[in-house]
Each structure stands twice: as structure tokens, then as C-alpha cells.
Design a protein around this motif. Structure first.
Motif, PDB file in Angstrom:
ATOM      1  N   GLY A 243     -48.403 -19.871  69.364  1.00  0.00           N
ATOM      2  CA  GLY A 243     -49.015 -18.982  70.353  1.00  0.00           C
ATOM      3  C   GLY A 243     -48.435 -19.276  71.720  1.00  0.00           C
ATOM      4  O   GLY A 243     -48.843 -20.237  72.371  1.00  0.00           O
TER       5      GLY A 243
ATOM      6  N   ILE B   2     -51.090 -15.339  70.905  1.00  0.00           N
ATOM      7  CA  ILE B   2     -49.847 -14.886  70.290  1.00  0.00           C
ATOM      8  C   ILE B   2     -49.225 -13.733  71.072  1.00  0.00           C
ATOM      9  O   ILE B   2     -49.854 -12.685  71.257  1.00  0.00           O
ATOM     10  CB  ILE B   2     -50.083 -14.466  68.820  1.00  0.00           C
ATOM     11  N   GLY B   3     -48.018 -13.959  71.550  1.00  0.00           N
ATOM     12  CA  GLY B   3     -47.277 -12.913  72.247  1.00  0.00           C
ATOM     13  C   GLY B   3     -47.862 -12.520  73.593  1.00  0.00           C
ATOM     14  O   GLY B   3     -47.490 -11.500  74.165  1.00  0.00           O
TER      15      GLY B   3
ATOM     16  N   HIS C 119     -50.355 -14.674  58.587  1.00  0.00           N
ATOM     17  CA  HIS C 119     -50.117 -14.546  60.028  1.00  0.00           C
ATOM     18  C   HIS C 119     -51.132 -13.549  60.602  1.00  0.00           C
ATOM     19  O   HIS C 119     -51.499 -12.583  59.933  1.00  0.00           O
ATOM     20  CB  HIS C 119     -48.683 -14.067  60.287  1.00  0.00           C
TER      21      HIS C 119
ATOM     22  N   VAL D   1     -45.579 -20.563  72.641  1.00  0.00           N
ATOM     23  CA  VAL D   1     -44.887 -21.842  72.823  1.00  0.00           C
ATOM     24  C   VAL D   1     -43.568 -21.568  73.536  1.00  0.00           C
ATOM     25  O   VAL D   1     -42.839 -20.633  73.185  1.00  0.00           O
ATOM     26  CB  VAL D   1     -44.614 -22.523  71.453  1.00  0.00           C
TER      27      VAL D   1
ATOM     28  N   GLU E  88     -50.894 -11.176  62.559  1.00  0.00           N
ATOM     29  CA  GLU E  88     -50.489  -9.764  62.539  1.00  0.00           C
ATOM     30  C   GLU E  88     -50.673  -9.170  61.142  1.00  0.00           C
ATOM     31  O   GLU E  88     -50.987  -7.987  60.993  1.00  0.00           O
ATOM     32  CB  GLU E  88     -49.037  -9.631  63.030  1.00  0.00           C
TER      33      GLU E  88
ATOM     34  N   GLY F 111     -41.756 -15.248  70.225  1.00  0.00           N
ATOM     35  CA  GLY F 111     -40.864 -14.749  71.270  1.00  0.00           C
ATOM     36  C   GLY F 111     -39.739 -15.697  71.660  1.00  0.00           C
ATOM     37  O   GLY F 111     -38.572 -15.293  71.705  1.00  0.00           O
TER      38      GLY F 111
HETATM   39  P1  PGA Z   1     -45.394 -16.082  70.164  1.00  0.00           P
HETATM   40  O1  PGA Z   1     -45.703 -15.795  68.602  1.00  0.00           O
HETATM   41  O2  PGA Z   1     -44.679 -17.405  70.249  1.00  0.00           O
HETATM   42  O3  PGA Z   1     -44.531 -14.928  70.601  1.00  0.00           O
HETATM   43  O4  PGA Z   1     -46.717 -16.129  70.865  1.00  0.00           O
HETATM   44  C1  PGA Z   1     -46.115 -16.815  67.739  1.00  0.00           C
HETATM   45  C2  PGA Z   1     -46.315 -16.268  66.345  1.00  0.00           C
HETATM   46  O5  PGA Z   1     -46.707 -15.113  66.194  1.00  0.00           O
HETATM   47  O6  PGA Z   1     -46.085 -16.972  65.343  1.00  0.00           O
END
Ligand code: PGA
Length: 254
Positions: free
Chosen positions: A211, A172-173, A95, A213, A97, A234
Motif C-alpha cells: 500500500g 493501495i494506489g 488482492h 510503498v 482489487e 505503482g
Molecule cells: P500500490 O499498490 O503500491 O500502488 O499502493 C499495492 C498493491 O496493490 O499491491
């Protein structure tokens, strides 16, 4: 036909009680859905409880990370044997992160992936470019490199047991999803790379998008031929939005 996959990545959120409550809500609403594979990925502390909650439903459980060794002096780490012990069937690997906050390399991700398949845990391998890489025009090559290195040494036979998730780091996020067209472009490219490595198995491997979604962009994303499902952060923490994403994704096969 590939069955749509919807995975919820709860990241470092929810106590055991909160996670159990959310799982019960999801189970009640979509636990019987047969046209979609739902995978919940809670934090390690809640994993055992969630495996129990999901017993008897179609919902599967995954971890968000693991170490590649079976055991040893690796303070703070969790091994594939421990995940197997509690009945965890999936694991998110690589991932963004993990890569960007904790410095995981493609080599680390590859060791984890090979270890997971050895233990019959299905890896969800994440790949994706940063905003800088997108602006430099190296999205495709970045994803290709992460894929080729991450999948090195994986046998044809085990290739059928993996899931790939394309997750552009900048999406993402952030609330800023990739457009369905851009996501399809990369997912299609990933399918081409996979065909080069695994030939026939490439058609069976689910390739997800992740990302930002949400219920309002899921239809457009799932309408793309090479988007076989989604990895949701999220929006997976809210029972109503996550189950709406699941229901809408299930329509792809029915
Ligand atoms: P997000 O995260 O839906 O909050 O953008 C996706 C993920 O990190 O897998």
C-alpha cells in the motif's frame, strides 16, 4: 531468519515489450541480490516472456490471479496448470482489487489457495481492511476473518509455502501508506493468528506490507520486526524506484 521478500504487482500495465524492458533493467541492477527474494507479477500476456527473461537470475515470477480448476468451461480464466506450464512459481490471491472490483469472496480465495499449493505454486494471500472498516475499529477482526477463511483446510506442511500480504485497501494506489507502527501492529496480529492455526510454521511465513510503498518509506517499514517484505504496485513500474526498494529491503538480513 526470514529472507525479505519484495514482490512487484504490475497490475494491468505494460505490453510484453515494455515488461521485458523493465525486467532487464531490474535484472541488471539487482538480479544477483541474494539477501532478498524478488518476485515480478506481470499481467498474464507477459508472464511467459518474463519467465524467460528471469531465467538464470535470482528473480522469480508470479501471476496476479488464477482459477481454482485445472481446466474447463471458464471463459476468460487461467488455470494453475497453465501457470505451471510456463514456469510461474507464485500467484497473488485475494488482492483487494479482485475482492472489491470483481467480487471475489473468501470462499473463492480459499479454493484458489488450496489449488495453488496442490500444484506447487506459492500463493501470496492478500488481506486488509477498507477505510470504513478501519474507522469502525474492525481492522483486526477483518484481517482475521480473511485469514481464517482464506487458509481453511491448508495443512501444516503446506503452510510453510505461503506468503501473506497485509494491504489496507485505503493505502493501495493512494499515495497514503499506513504508518510503519500501524502496519507492524497488524502484521504482528497476523503472526499471532497464524501461530494459532499453524504453530511453528507461523515463524517461517513471510508477512509483507503493501500500500503506497516507495523508496522513501521502505526503511521505516522494513525496520519493523514483523514486516518481512513488501508488495509494491505503482513504484514497481519504475526500474529505479523498484530496485531502490529491493536494495534497501535486502539490508534487513545483511
Ligand atoms: P500500490 O499498490 O503500491 O500502488 O499502493 C499495492 C498493491 O496493490 O499491491
Amino acid at each position: 531468519m526470514r529472507t525479505p521478500v519484495v514482490a512487484g504487482n504490475w497490475k494491468m500495465h505494460l505490453t510484453r515489450e515494455e515488461a521485458a524492458g523493465l525486467t532487464r533493467d531490474i535484472k541488471e541492477k539487482v538480479g544477483g541480490e541474494e539477501n532478498v527474494k524478488v518476485i515480478l507479477c506481470p499481467p498474464f500476456t507477459a508472464l511467459d516472456g518474463i519467465v524467460g527473461e528471469c531465467r538464470g537470475s535470482n528473480i522469480q515470477v508470479g501471476a496476479q490471479n488464477m482459477h481454482w480448476e485445472d481446466e474447463g468451461a471458464f471463459t476468460g480464466e487461467i488455470s494453475p496448470l497453465m501457470l505451471k506450464d510456463i514456469g510461474c512459481k507464485y500467484v497473488i490471491l485475494g488482492h483487494s482489487e479482485r475482492r472489491h472490483v470483481f467480487g471475489e469472496t473468501d470462499e473463492d480465495v480459499n479454493k484458489k489457495l488450496l489449488s495453488a499449493v496442490r500444484h506447487n505454486i506459492r500463493p501470496i494471500l492478500c488481506v486488509g481492511e477498507t477505510l470504513e472498516q478501519r474507522e469502525e475499529g474492525v481492522t483486526d477482526t477483518t484481517c482475521r476473518e480473511q485469514l481464517e477463511k482464506g487458509l481453511e483446510g491448508l495443512s501444516q506442511e503446506n503452510a510453510e509455502n505461503i506468503i501473506i500480504a497485509y494491504e489496507p485497501v485505503w493505502a493501495i494506489g493512494t499515495g497514503k501508506s499506513a504508518s510503519a507502527k500501524d502496519a507492524e501492529h497488524v502484521n504482528n496480529y497476523i503472526r499471532i493468528i497464524l501461530s494459532g492455526i499453524f504453530s511453528k510454521a507461523a515463524e517461517l511465513i513471510p508477512i509483507l506490507y503493501g500500500g503506497s510503498v516507495k523508496p522513501d518509506n521502505i526503511d521505516e517499514l522494513m525496520a519493523q520486526p514483523n514486516i518481512d517484505g513488501v508488495l509494491v504496485g505503482g513504484a514497481s513500474l519504475n526500474g529505479d524506484s523498484f530496485t531502490e526498494i529491493i536494495r534497501k529491503s535486502a539490508l534487513k538480513t545483511s
